[in-house]
Design a protein around this motif. Structure first.
Motif, PDB file in Angstrom:
ATOM      1  N   SER A 115       0.305  -1.138  -0.400  1.00 48.47           N
ATOM      2  CA  SER A 115       0.233   0.219  -0.097  1.00 48.47           C
ATOM      3  C   SER A 115       1.244   1.131  -0.244  1.00 48.47           C
ATOM      4  CB  SER A 115      -0.839  -0.198   1.204  1.00 48.47           C
ATOM      5  OG  SER A 115       0.171  -0.153   2.220  1.00 48.47           O
ATOM      6  N   THR A 116       2.188   1.374   0.193  1.00 50.41           N
ATOM      7  CA  THR A 116       2.770   2.412   0.408  1.00 50.41           C
ATOM      8  C   THR A 116       3.360   2.555  -0.943  1.00 50.41           C
ATOM      9  OG1 THR A 116       5.053   1.437   1.495  1.00 50.41           O
ATOM     10  CG2 THR A 116       3.744   1.707   3.460  1.00 50.41           C
ATOM     11  N   GLU A 117       3.760   1.409  -1.878  1.00 53.52           N
ATOM     12  CA  GLU A 117       3.823   1.867  -2.812  1.00 53.52           C
ATOM     13  C   GLU A 117       2.766   2.471  -4.329  1.00 53.52           C
ATOM     14  OE1 GLU A 117       5.609  -1.450  -4.934  1.00 53.52           O
ATOM     15  OE2 GLU A 117       6.949  -1.115  -2.824  1.00 53.52           O
ATOM     16  N   VAL A 118       1.383   1.986  -3.538  1.00 53.89           N
ATOM     17  CA  VAL A 118       0.228   2.482  -4.578  1.00 53.89           C
ATOM     18  C   VAL A 118      -0.207   3.906  -4.032  1.00 53.89           C
ATOM     19  CG1 VAL A 118      -2.082   1.307  -4.873  1.00 53.89           C
ATOM     20  CG2 VAL A 118      -0.419  -0.155  -4.954  1.00 53.89           C
ATOM     21  N   GLY A 119      -0.510   3.507  -3.148  1.00 51.74           N
ATOM     22  CA  GLY A 119      -0.620   5.104  -2.649  1.00 51.74           C
ATOM     23  C   GLY A 119      -1.730   4.518  -1.530  1.00 51.74           C
ATOM     24  N   PRO A 120      -2.183   5.773  -0.959  1.00 53.64           N
ATOM     25  CA  PRO A 120      -3.278   5.944   0.767  1.00 53.64           C
ATOM     26  C   PRO A 120      -4.434   5.724   0.504  1.00 53.64           C
ATOM     27  CG  PRO A 120      -3.137   7.952   0.283  1.00 53.64           C
ATOM     28  CD  PRO A 120      -1.733   7.673  -1.368  1.00 53.64           C
ATOM     29  N   LEU A 121      -5.299   5.566  -0.203  1.00 60.60           N
ATOM     30  CA  LEU A 121      -6.941   5.687  -0.931  1.00 60.60           C
ATOM     31  C   LEU A 121      -6.355   4.356  -2.048  1.00 60.60           C
ATOM     32  CD1 LEU A 121      -6.900   9.947  -1.942  1.00 60.60           C
ATOM     33  CD2 LEU A 121      -7.940   8.186   0.660  1.00 60.60           C
ATOM     34  N   MET A 122      -8.377   4.403  -1.585  1.00 62.17           N
ATOM     35  CA  MET A 122      -8.246   2.902  -2.153  1.00 62.17           C
ATOM     36  C   MET A 122      -8.473   3.721  -4.126  1.00 62.17           C
ATOM     37  SD  MET A 122      -8.491   0.726  -0.697  1.00 62.17           S
ATOM     38  CE  MET A 122      -9.889  -0.521  -2.206  1.00 62.17           C
ATOM     39  N   ARG A 123      -8.746   4.458  -4.107  1.00 65.13           N
ATOM     40  CA  ARG A 123      -8.777   5.162  -5.639  1.00 65.13           C
ATOM     41  C   ARG A 123      -7.491   5.014  -6.111  1.00 65.13           C
ATOM     42  NH1 ARG A 123     -10.276   9.628  -4.095  1.00 65.13           N
ATOM     43  NH2 ARG A 123     -12.268   9.335  -5.492  1.00 65.13           N
ATOM     44  N   ASP A 124      -6.474   4.965  -5.153  1.00 65.98           N
ATOM     45  CA  ASP A 124      -4.584   5.119  -5.719  1.00 65.98           C
ATOM     46  C   ASP A 124      -4.407   3.511  -6.371  1.00 65.98           C
ATOM     47  OD1 ASP A 124      -4.156   7.724  -5.602  1.00 65.98           O
ATOM     48  OD2 ASP A 124      -3.622   7.216  -2.841  1.00 65.98           O
ATOM     49  N   VAL A 125      -5.746   2.519  -5.530  1.00 67.59           N
ATOM     50  CA  VAL A 125      -5.577   0.744  -5.838  1.00 67.59           C
ATOM     51  C   VAL A 125      -6.137   0.920  -7.182  1.00 67.59           C
ATOM     52  CG1 VAL A 125      -6.296  -1.238  -5.601  1.00 67.59           C
ATOM     53  CG2 VAL A 125      -5.544   0.432  -4.003  1.00 67.59           C
ATOM     54  N   GLY A 151     -16.802  -8.848  -1.464  1.00 67.32           N
ATOM     55  CA  GLY A 151     -18.720  -8.472  -1.680  1.00 67.32           C
ATOM     56  C   GLY A 151     -18.918  -7.441  -1.479  1.00 67.32           C
ATOM     57  N   LYS A 152     -18.157  -6.157  -0.882  1.00 71.08           N
ATOM     58  CA  LYS A 152     -18.836  -4.635  -0.762  1.00 71.08           C
ATOM     59  C   LYS A 152     -18.221  -4.243  -1.449  1.00 71.08           C
ATOM     60  CE  LYS A 152     -20.110  -5.871   4.119  1.00 71.08           C
ATOM     61  NZ  LYS A 152     -19.964  -6.446   5.049  1.00 71.08           N
ATOM     62  N   ILE A 153     -19.054  -2.973  -2.124  1.00 75.50           N
ATOM     63  CA  ILE A 153     -18.476  -1.750  -3.278  1.00 75.50           C
ATOM     64  C   ILE A 153     -17.562  -1.142  -2.189  1.00 75.50           C
ATOM     65  CG2 ILE A 153     -19.047   0.118  -4.006  1.00 75.50           C
ATOM     66  CD1 ILE A 153     -20.999  -1.988  -5.928  1.00 75.50           C
ATOM     67  N   VAL A 154     -16.617  -0.566  -2.085  1.00 79.78           N
ATOM     68  CA  VAL A 154     -16.434   0.536  -1.214  1.00 79.78           C
ATOM     69  C   VAL A 154     -15.491   1.721  -1.764  1.00 79.78           C
ATOM     70  CG1 VAL A 154     -14.863  -0.785   0.457  1.00 79.78           C
ATOM     71  CG2 VAL A 154     -13.471  -0.238  -1.697  1.00 79.78           C
ATOM     72  N   ALA A 155     -15.967   3.295  -1.622  1.00 76.80           N
ATOM     73  CA  ALA A 155     -15.995   4.566  -1.908  1.00 76.80           C
ATOM     74  C   ALA A 155     -14.014   4.890  -2.250  1.00 76.80           C
ATOM     75  CB  ALA A 155     -16.369   5.456  -1.344  1.00 76.80           C
ATOM     76  N   LEU A 156     -13.829   5.113  -3.226  1.00 74.87           N
ATOM     77  CA  LEU A 156     -12.836   5.622  -3.926  1.00 74.87           C
ATOM     78  C   LEU A 156     -11.982   6.420  -3.000  1.00 74.87           C
ATOM     79  CD1 LEU A 156     -13.486   5.275  -7.553  1.00 74.87           C
ATOM     80  CD2 LEU A 156     -12.278   3.371  -6.607  1.00 74.87           C
TER      81      LEU A 156
END
Length: 194
Positions: A115-125, A151-156
């Motif tokens: 996660s440190t390489e991708v970014g802090p937010l789900m939007r970064d994922v 199985g749950k939609i998460v906010a970006l």
């Protein structure tokens, strides 16, 4: 500020941190010294009710405002009383869903992703997935792809750490089998956190 003053400040801060980290007694002495220095930096006649400058009559024209020294002392005091905790690192296993092989080319080959390489937010994922799979048109489009976690939609806009703690950990605790985290086109399995 120059580079030299920044380096000197960093060295001084690390020295003070190492001295105060030795024991509780040293920490208490350090806090007392900072409070005493703060009292000398901000003289009593400048402190009014609730820390506001001026006297009770409101005559504060000749009163000197606290300088940068007071700010530095307060920052150090805050760091001692309530130190910042480093952000935990989470590892994400991103695996494309077999149902989407025809629609999305490429593969997420460097699993697990930190996660440190991708970014802090789900939007970064989501953006990392889009860049890796050459879907650059979806990088700026927050509605083109949804992320599913357990199985749950998460906010970006949610932080990865919050999703891992409040969605992933709860689902993993209730089921011994690995849960998946991903999009309708991708699935990702989160493995452990450091």
């Amino acid at each position: 500020r120059t580079k030299l003053t920044q380096e000197a400040g960093a060295l001084l801060a690390s020295s003070l941190a190492s001295v105060s980290a030795d024991s509780e007694a040293h920490t208490a002495q350090h806090v007392a010294a900072l409070v005493a220095a703060l009292h000398t930096e901000v003289p009593a006649h400048t402190r009014g009710p609730c820390g506001k400058g001026g006297s009770a009559s409101g005559a504060s024209a000749s009163v000197r405002a606290p300088g940068r020294g007071a700010v530095v002392l307060l920052e150090q005091l805050c760091e001692l009383v309530s130190p910042l905790k480093p952000e935990p690192e989470y590892f994400l296993m991103l695996i494309k869903s077999p149902t989407q092989e025809e629609f999305i080319r490429g593969a997420m080959t460097k699993n697990p992703y930190a996660s440190t390489e991708v970014g802090p937010l789900m939007r970064d994922v989501k953006n990392h997935i889009c860049r890796t799979l050459d879907m650059h048109g979806l990088v700026e489009d927050d509605h083109g792809m949804e992320l599913l976690v357990a199985g749950k939609i998460v906010a970006l806009s949610l932080p990865i750490a919050q999703v891992a703690q409040q969605v992933w950990a709860l689902a993993s605790a209730s089921t011994p089998t690995p849960r998946t985290m991903g999009t309708p086109s991708l699935q990702a399995r989160r493995e452990g956190g450091a």
